[in-house]
Design a protein around this motif. Sequence first.
Motif, PDB file in Angstrom:
ATOM      1  N   VAL A 110      45.147  47.818  31.557  1.00 31.74           N
ATOM      2  CA  VAL A 110      45.795  48.367  30.357  1.00 31.74           C
ATOM      3  C   VAL A 110      46.721  47.318  29.771  1.00 31.74           C
ATOM      4  O   VAL A 110      47.605  46.782  30.468  1.00 31.74           O
ATOM      5  N   CYS A 125      42.216  55.843  22.608  1.00 36.34           N
ATOM      6  CA  CYS A 125      41.616  55.117  23.734  1.00 36.34           C
ATOM      7  C   CYS A 125      41.400  56.042  24.920  1.00 36.34           C
ATOM      8  O   CYS A 125      40.384  55.955  25.620  1.00 36.34           O
ATOM      9  N   GLN A 126      42.350  56.928  25.154  1.00 32.03           N
ATOM     10  CA  GLN A 126      42.251  57.863  26.271  1.00 32.03           C
ATOM     11  C   GLN A 126      41.008  58.732  26.128  1.00 32.03           C
ATOM     12  O   GLN A 126      40.257  58.932  27.095  1.00 32.03           O
ATOM     13  N   VAL A 128      41.681  48.359  28.278  1.00 28.20           N
ATOM     14  CA  VAL A 128      42.063  49.008  27.024  1.00 28.20           C
ATOM     15  C   VAL A 128      43.277  48.275  26.463  1.00 28.20           C
ATOM     16  O   VAL A 128      44.124  47.776  27.216  1.00 28.20           O
ATOM     17  N   PHE A 139      42.726  56.411  33.080  1.00 30.88           N
ATOM     18  CA  PHE A 139      42.897  54.934  33.055  1.00 30.88           C
ATOM     19  C   PHE A 139      42.893  54.307  34.441  1.00 30.88           C
ATOM     20  O   PHE A 139      43.193  53.120  34.581  1.00 30.88           O
ATOM     21  N   LYS A 163      46.821  54.607  21.913  1.00 29.81           N
ATOM     22  CA  LYS A 163      46.655  55.127  23.275  1.00 29.81           C
ATOM     23  C   LYS A 163      45.883  56.446  23.296  1.00 29.81           C
ATOM     24  O   LYS A 163      44.987  56.630  24.123  1.00 29.81           O
ATOM     25  N   GLU A 164      46.219  57.367  22.397  1.00 31.59           N
ATOM     26  CA  GLU A 164      45.576  58.684  22.405  1.00 31.59           C
ATOM     27  C   GLU A 164      44.076  58.580  22.154  1.00 31.59           C
ATOM     28  O   GLU A 164      43.264  59.220  22.828  1.00 31.59           O
ATOM     29  N   ASP A 222      49.444  46.832  26.774  1.00 32.70           N
ATOM     30  CA  ASP A 222      50.224  47.507  25.733  1.00 32.70           C
ATOM     31  C   ASP A 222      51.409  46.663  25.281  1.00 32.70           C
ATOM     32  O   ASP A 222      51.477  45.485  25.604  1.00 32.70           O
ATOM     33  N   ALA A 241      46.156  61.355  31.957  1.00 30.21           N
ATOM     34  CA  ALA A 241      46.063  59.967  31.491  1.00 30.21           C
ATOM     35  C   ALA A 241      45.939  59.007  32.666  1.00 30.21           C
ATOM     36  O   ALA A 241      45.193  58.027  32.606  1.00 30.21           O
ATOM     37  N   PHE A 289      46.405  48.647  23.665  1.00 27.79           N
ATOM     38  CA  PHE A 289      47.151  49.536  22.771  1.00 27.79           C
ATOM     39  C   PHE A 289      47.944  48.771  21.716  1.00 27.79           C
ATOM     40  O   PHE A 289      48.326  49.334  20.692  1.00 27.79           O
ATOM     41  N   ASP A 290      48.208  47.483  21.975  1.00 27.78           N
ATOM     42  CA  ASP A 290      49.037  46.708  21.049  1.00 27.78           C
ATOM     43  C   ASP A 290      48.688  45.227  21.192  1.00 27.78           C
ATOM     44  O   ASP A 290      48.007  44.835  22.131  1.00 27.78           O
TER      45      ASP A 290
END
Length: 459
Positions: free
Chosen positions: A457, A150-151, A170, A452, A147-148, A459, A448, A172-173
């Motif tokens: 998103v 990608c941000q 994006v 975004f 996340k960090e 995640d 954030a 994250f997982d």
Amino acid sequence: MSKTGGFNRTLKIAFGIADILIYHLTFVISFYIRYKGTLPIFNYSAYQNVLPYIMLTFIIINIFSGIYTLYNKHFIDMFSITLISQIMMSFAIMAMTFFGRWFAFPRTIIFINLIVSTLLLTIWRLIILKVYFSKSGTSQVMIVGPKEKCQEAVYNFKSSKTTQYKVKAVVFDHYFENIKKNIDQVDLFYFLDFNSLEEENEILSYLTFNNKRIFLGTDFGNILRINNRIMNIDDESLIAISKFEISPEDDTIKRMIDIIISLFLLIITSPIMLIAALLIKATSKGPVFYKQVRITKEQEEFEILKFRSMRTDAEELSGPVLAQAEDPRVTKVGKYLRSLRIDELPQLFNVLKGDMSLIGPRPERPFFVEQFKEENPYYYLRHTVRAGITGYAQVYGKYSTDFNSKLKFDLLYIKDYSLMMDIKILFQTVKILFDKVSSQGLQEELTAEEIFEDIHVYD
């Protein structure tokens, strides 16, 4: 969806040829303007004699100015690069006609052509840029990673002047699962990390099979793979990882060029430095020059020389701090010296002495070097070359970029070093003198939620 993979080499060559033809046309027009509708054979023949040298210089300057790389250009870039290039061409033509003894080539033609060529070339290039964007369309981008990271990447895409790339999502997982779900809606996949080597191979193979564009982040592992040699030992193929260093041969040539160019620049900028010195002395108390210990090649200390742009008591209470946007410590004159990079000119003496190079990583203070080394174990690698007045990070990054991002630029520069890269950075440095964003200090970041916004998103 994006309609094309980019402006290919054939189209760039066609663009360059058209540029040359238009530039020649601007000289013909300039002659007609100067001689009120007639074309004097005697004077025009002088132009024809020097024509091959003019066009060769024209194409070299424009290649190194980056005008033919369109994906990151904006309309204002086309005008500023064209204007700067044509000013450089005017000085180059004056030198050519003087040393070539082509005195029949009128100086008024050079001045008229500066205006005519800037106008026509800008119009032509704006048309090309508009056609390029209409044909290439906008690539839908998916950014994959923590996340960090990608941000930060999304922020950079959103703050970029280019409209060719738009972040659609994006992840994250569950990387592979989410990529498969969006394979038909995304043109380009930008990877900042993988969970494992096995997952990396699986995902990249899948995207390659589906003919998707792939971007990889510039983490240390990816930078390490740049500019390496392929070796064969019997039936075994190997990739030999190159070191983070400039070869002794290249370093010797680089040093010779540093001496020649810095001497030349000291001569032509001496009036500017004299005016700057007088303004500093007249508007604030303290010395004209500012000396500060910095770190260069092999982590050696040296005293960098700059025009003072801050109050003399700038760090008495705060201690060492990085420059900030709208820094209250900067004097009124210092603000303009920084904006125009005039405060950096005395560093040409550091280059002559050998402490610095014209091109290289910007030198930091020992206090921050120790701090950065603790935060990033690869920071020491930037000290395998001489520090520079300008560099890869200063041309392609922003002044407000954090030290980790600047370090990536520096490592890319060292790993992929070439004399041609140095020349290109010198040309690009002229352009960023007119870019106020690149001379700003550290700025506040968006939240954030703001970054975004309007992005899917996963995640």
